[in-house]
Design a protein around this motif. Structure first.
Motif, PDB file in Angstrom:
ATOM      1  N   SER A 155      -6.302  -4.699 -14.757  1.00 44.37           N
ATOM      2  CA  SER A 155      -5.109  -4.013 -15.446  1.00 44.37           C
ATOM      3  C   SER A 155      -4.545  -3.024 -14.780  1.00 44.37           C
ATOM      4  O   SER A 155      -3.196  -2.963 -14.724  1.00 44.37           O
ATOM      5  CB  SER A 155      -5.868  -3.159 -16.824  1.00 44.37           C
ATOM      6  N   TRP A 156      -5.321  -2.569 -13.658  1.00 44.05           N
ATOM      7  CA  TRP A 156      -4.544  -1.766 -12.769  1.00 44.05           C
ATOM      8  C   TRP A 156      -3.700  -2.669 -11.602  1.00 44.05           C
ATOM      9  O   TRP A 156      -2.469  -2.234 -11.660  1.00 44.05           O
ATOM     10  CB  TRP A 156      -5.510  -1.181 -11.697  1.00 44.05           C
ATOM     11  N   GLU A 157      -4.150  -3.843 -11.402  1.00 43.38           N
ATOM     12  CA  GLU A 157      -3.453  -4.744 -10.622  1.00 43.38           C
ATOM     13  C   GLU A 157      -2.274  -5.318 -11.331  1.00 43.38           C
ATOM     14  O   GLU A 157      -1.023  -5.364 -10.798  1.00 43.38           O
ATOM     15  CB  GLU A 157      -4.290  -5.994 -10.272  1.00 43.38           C
ATOM     16  N   ASP A 199     -15.317  -2.504  -2.061  1.00 39.32           N
ATOM     17  CA  ASP A 199     -15.036  -0.874  -2.041  1.00 39.32           C
ATOM     18  C   ASP A 199     -14.332  -0.700  -3.341  1.00 39.32           C
ATOM     19  O   ASP A 199     -14.299   0.166  -3.827  1.00 39.32           O
ATOM     20  CB  ASP A 199     -14.215  -0.553  -0.820  1.00 39.32           C
ATOM     21  N   ILE A 200     -13.415  -1.728  -3.523  1.00 42.77           N
ATOM     22  CA  ILE A 200     -12.619  -1.631  -4.624  1.00 42.77           C
ATOM     23  C   ILE A 200     -13.622  -1.770  -5.920  1.00 42.77           C
ATOM     24  O   ILE A 200     -13.417  -0.804  -7.062  1.00 42.77           O
ATOM     25  CB  ILE A 200     -11.260  -2.545  -4.800  1.00 42.77           C
ATOM     26  N   GLY A 260       0.922  -1.227  -0.112  1.00 43.29           N
ATOM     27  CA  GLY A 260      -0.018  -0.025   0.217  1.00 43.29           C
ATOM     28  C   GLY A 260       0.807   1.379  -0.049  1.00 43.29           C
ATOM     29  O   GLY A 260       0.195   2.477  -0.064  1.00 43.29           O
ATOM     30  N   VAL A 261       2.233   1.116   0.273  1.00 46.57           N
ATOM     31  CA  VAL A 261       3.005   2.390   0.180  1.00 46.57           C
ATOM     32  C   VAL A 261       3.223   2.881  -1.551  1.00 46.57           C
ATOM     33  O   VAL A 261       3.332   2.039  -2.414  1.00 46.57           O
ATOM     34  CB  VAL A 261       4.351   2.018   0.598  1.00 46.57           C
ATOM     35  N   ILE A 262       2.888   4.237  -1.585  1.00 49.45           N
ATOM     36  CA  ILE A 262       3.191   4.926  -2.675  1.00 49.45           C
ATOM     37  C   ILE A 262       4.210   5.951  -2.816  1.00 49.45           C
ATOM     38  O   ILE A 262       4.045   6.977  -1.928  1.00 49.45           O
ATOM     39  CB  ILE A 262       1.582   5.643  -3.225  1.00 49.45           C
ATOM     40  N   PHE A 263       5.160   5.577  -3.441  1.00 47.65           N
ATOM     41  CA  PHE A 263       6.503   6.492  -3.353  1.00 47.65           C
ATOM     42  C   PHE A 263       6.025   7.695  -4.502  1.00 47.65           C
ATOM     43  O   PHE A 263       5.301   7.570  -5.655  1.00 47.65           O
ATOM     44  CB  PHE A 263       7.567   5.959  -3.930  1.00 47.65           C
ATOM     45  N   LEU A 264       6.304   8.957  -3.922  1.00 43.89           N
ATOM     46  CA  LEU A 264       5.857  10.045  -4.740  1.00 43.89           C
ATOM     47  C   LEU A 264       7.115  10.322  -6.015  1.00 43.89           C
ATOM     48  O   LEU A 264       6.818  11.011  -6.887  1.00 43.89           O
ATOM     49  CB  LEU A 264       6.196  11.205  -4.022  1.00 43.89           C
ATOM     50  N   ALA A 286      -2.121  -0.474  -4.837  1.00 45.33           N
ATOM     51  CA  ALA A 286      -2.060   0.745  -3.847  1.00 45.33           C
ATOM     52  C   ALA A 286      -2.723   1.824  -4.053  1.00 45.33           C
ATOM     53  O   ALA A 286      -3.450   2.619  -3.344  1.00 45.33           O
ATOM     54  CB  ALA A 286      -0.604   0.880  -3.694  1.00 45.33           C
ATOM     55  N   ASP A 287      -2.825   2.180  -5.690  1.00 46.45           N
ATOM     56  CA  ASP A 287      -3.696   3.395  -5.877  1.00 46.45           C
ATOM     57  C   ASP A 287      -5.082   3.396  -5.929  1.00 46.45           C
ATOM     58  O   ASP A 287      -5.680   4.076  -5.437  1.00 46.45           O
ATOM     59  CB  ASP A 287      -3.107   3.821  -7.431  1.00 46.45           C
ATOM     60  N   LEU A 288      -5.577   2.088  -6.136  1.00 43.85           N
ATOM     61  CA  LEU A 288      -7.004   1.755  -5.951  1.00 43.85           C
ATOM     62  C   LEU A 288      -7.232   1.756  -4.534  1.00 43.85           C
ATOM     63  O   LEU A 288      -8.459   2.545  -4.213  1.00 43.85           O
ATOM     64  CB  LEU A 288      -7.261   0.358  -6.723  1.00 43.85           C
ATOM     65  N   TYR A 289      -6.304   1.192  -3.740  1.00 40.35           N
ATOM     66  CA  TYR A 289      -6.759   1.441  -2.392  1.00 40.35           C
ATOM     67  C   TYR A 289      -6.778   2.777  -1.654  1.00 40.35           C
ATOM     68  O   TYR A 289      -7.538   3.267  -0.918  1.00 40.35           O
ATOM     69  CB  TYR A 289      -5.928   0.448  -1.419  1.00 40.35           C
ATOM     70  N   LYS A 290      -5.905   3.711  -2.351  1.00 40.91           N
ATOM     71  CA  LYS A 290      -6.044   5.117  -1.793  1.00 40.91           C
ATOM     72  C   LYS A 290      -7.289   5.698  -2.297  1.00 40.91           C
ATOM     73  O   LYS A 290      -7.738   6.609  -1.730  1.00 40.91           O
ATOM     74  CB  LYS A 290      -4.664   6.010  -2.519  1.00 40.91           C
ATOM     75  N   MET A 291      -7.508   5.778  -3.422  1.00 39.65           N
ATOM     76  CA  MET A 291      -8.794   6.145  -4.044  1.00 39.65           C
ATOM     77  C   MET A 291      -9.970   5.509  -3.149  1.00 39.65           C
ATOM     78  O   MET A 291     -10.923   6.580  -3.114  1.00 39.65           O
ATOM     79  CB  MET A 291      -9.093   5.781  -5.471  1.00 39.65           C
ATOM     80  N   ALA A 292     -10.072   4.384  -2.900  1.00 37.55           N
ATOM     81  CA  ALA A 292     -11.004   3.844  -2.048  1.00 37.55           C
ATOM     82  C   ALA A 292     -11.248   4.436  -0.574  1.00 37.55           C
ATOM     83  O   ALA A 292     -12.147   4.617  -0.143  1.00 37.55           O
ATOM     84  CB  ALA A 292     -11.093   2.441  -1.939  1.00 37.55           C
ATOM     85  N   ARG A 293      -9.958   4.686  -0.079  1.00 43.16           N
ATOM     86  CA  ARG A 293     -10.122   5.309   1.227  1.00 43.16           C
ATOM     87  C   ARG A 293     -10.522   7.022   1.097  1.00 43.16           C
ATOM     88  O   ARG A 293     -11.095   7.214   2.022  1.00 43.16           O
ATOM     89  CB  ARG A 293      -8.644   5.356   1.769  1.00 43.16           C
ATOM     90  N   ARG A 294      -9.976   7.508   0.090  1.00 44.34           N
ATOM     91  CA  ARG A 294     -10.459   8.789  -0.092  1.00 44.34           C
ATOM     92  C   ARG A 294     -12.015   9.036  -0.299  1.00 44.34           C
ATOM     93  O   ARG A 294     -12.755   9.837   0.504  1.00 44.34           O
ATOM     94  CB  ARG A 294      -9.770   9.476  -1.223  1.00 44.34           C
TER      95      ARG A 294
END
Length: 435
Positions: free
Chosen positions: A402-404, A385-386, A88-92, A410-418
């Protein structure tokens, strides 16, 4: 590969994540076989492709240590990004892969990955926010405003023939003007001997500009300073202190159509009552569609005011790059280049940069706020949620895969959290209805 540890470091300027990753002995062997298989395809004197012994292959790359360094690259390129994505870590930015010792067959291989990540921030309060919202009911005022907008849309202009007429608020002035900045005398982009029709009091130009035209007659030449600043004191034109040279060509007045049954008939309605009835229905549908999003937006804006401290500059800078890229992509999709857009909209470079910077600050604050709310409530993201993120997609499962496959889980999980945090803000908000 397994991530054995995730550490977070903060040097006071930037927050970083450091992941300790371990590859199994089997993964090391598979990567070793793959690396030497690739090397064996080279042209090696005295050997057919794929038949050179390992010792010779190692010599081809500078020895055993270099060869195992190549094995490490294969391991990282083929397995590390999926392992990172699973945390789930997303590096900038592109992370640094730190390899202290090269792998060896028959043993596990440990390395670390580090890089900047979004900051973890707190809110001063996690209570429901208080917001103001328009009424969900369709009022008579709503209907009349909508009809007034339609009436305005069908306006015409009529020249004012009186040679002695002097400009007053409500007039439309036909003018030729040149605008420059007082600070350096540079002309404002797109306004040099430019013909404009200025609605006095309508916001076509700043109030201080309109006031200097009051009392002018056709044929007059005016030269004056004026101020062009927004309500918050900022300006789209440097410091906002400008100089104008204006030639008045003439005046017009706006003529609105009569609100009668004939006007309603032009709009496809039986009469004015039928027009009002249709407007009432349309406004109701529009409110049902727009108010839920408005509620979410206002709840989020209220929550961002509770951020404890300023969003770190490094994160705002990262978001600014995204905002700038998005802006350029929108222009590209419209088939307009940047210079053309700036000329058409009378925007200078400094003002555009300031707008992008403000938007980046806003988005960065929203990101930190929503993540703080999600963490505070100890929520979890489920497969459902995803799946919600892909509702409406023609083939939702294929799109998700395709995302996976691109290691963007991790980007999908971030979108779902938001999404979850934003909806909670809207659902729990204390709403005051204002007209």
């Amino acid at each position: 590969m397994q991530v054995k540890d995730i550490a977070r470091e903060d040097d006071g300027t930037q927050q970083e994540a450091v992941l300790t990753i371990v590859a199994s002995a089997d993964e090391v062997k598979a990567a070793t076989d793959e690396f030497f298989k690739q090397i064996s395809q080279r042209e090696i004197p005295g050997f057919r492709k794929g038949k050179a012994p390992r010792a010779v292959l190692e010599q081809q790359v500078g020895g055993h240590a270099n060869a195992m360094g190549g094995v490490a690259e294969v391991l990282i390129n083929e397995n590390a990004f999926a392992a990172i994505d699973g945390t789930g870590v997303i590096f900038l930015d592109e992370p640094s892969f730190n390899v202290d010792e090269v792998p060896e067959e028959g043993a596990t291989f440990t390395f670390t990955v580090s890089g900047p990540v979004a900051p973890v921030m707190q809110l001063t309060s996690y209570d429901p926010v208080a917001i103001e919202m328009p009424s969900e009911e369709v009022t008579e005022d709503d209907v009349e405003q909508q009809i007034k907008q339609i009436q305005d849309h069908y306006h015409t202009f009529q020249d004012i023939e009186d040679a002695d007429h002097t400009a007053e608020m409500g007039d439309y002035v036909r003018a030729v003007m040149t605008i420059s900045k007082n600070a350096d005398g540079r002309l404002v982009s797109g306004i040099r001997n430019t013909k404009r029709m200025i609605g006095l009091g309508e916001g076509t130009m700043p109030k201080s500009f309109d006031e200097r035209l009051i009392g002018a007659k056709a044929g007059d030449d005016l030269e004056f300073d004026f101020e062009a600043k927004n309500a918050d004191g900022t300006s789209d034109y440097g410091d906002g202190d400008l100089h104008a040279e204006v030639h008045i060509e003439g005046f017009r007045k706006m003529v609105l159509p009569e609100l009668d049954d004939a006007f309603a008939a032009k709009l496809g309605c039986a009469d004015m009552e039928d027009l009002r009835k249709q407007m009432r229905t349309n406004i109701g549908m529009q409110k049902a569609q727009e108010l839920p999003k408005l509620k979410v937006d206002r709840a989020i804006d209220a929550a961002t005011q509770r951020l404890d401290g300023e969003v770190p500059d490094y994160f705002v800078d990262f978001v600014r790059q995204d905002v700038g890229h998005e802006f350029m992509q929108n222009l590209k999709e419209q088939g307009v280049d940047l210079q053309q857009w700036m000329l058409q909209n009378s925007v200078d470079g400094d003002a555009m940069k300031e707008d992008i910077a403000r938007e980046a600050e806003r988005r960065a604050a929203i990101d930190c706020t929503l993540e703080a709310i999600f963490a505070h409530n100890n929520w979890e993201i489920t497969d459902a949620d995803i799946d919600e993120l892909f509702e409406g997609e023609k083939d939702a499962q294929a799109t998700r895969k395709s995302w996976e496959d691109a290691n963007r889980t991790a980007d999908l999980y971030k979108m779902a959290r938001r999404s979850k945090a934003a909806q909670w803000l809207a659902d729990t908000a204390e709403v005051t209805v204002v007209e």
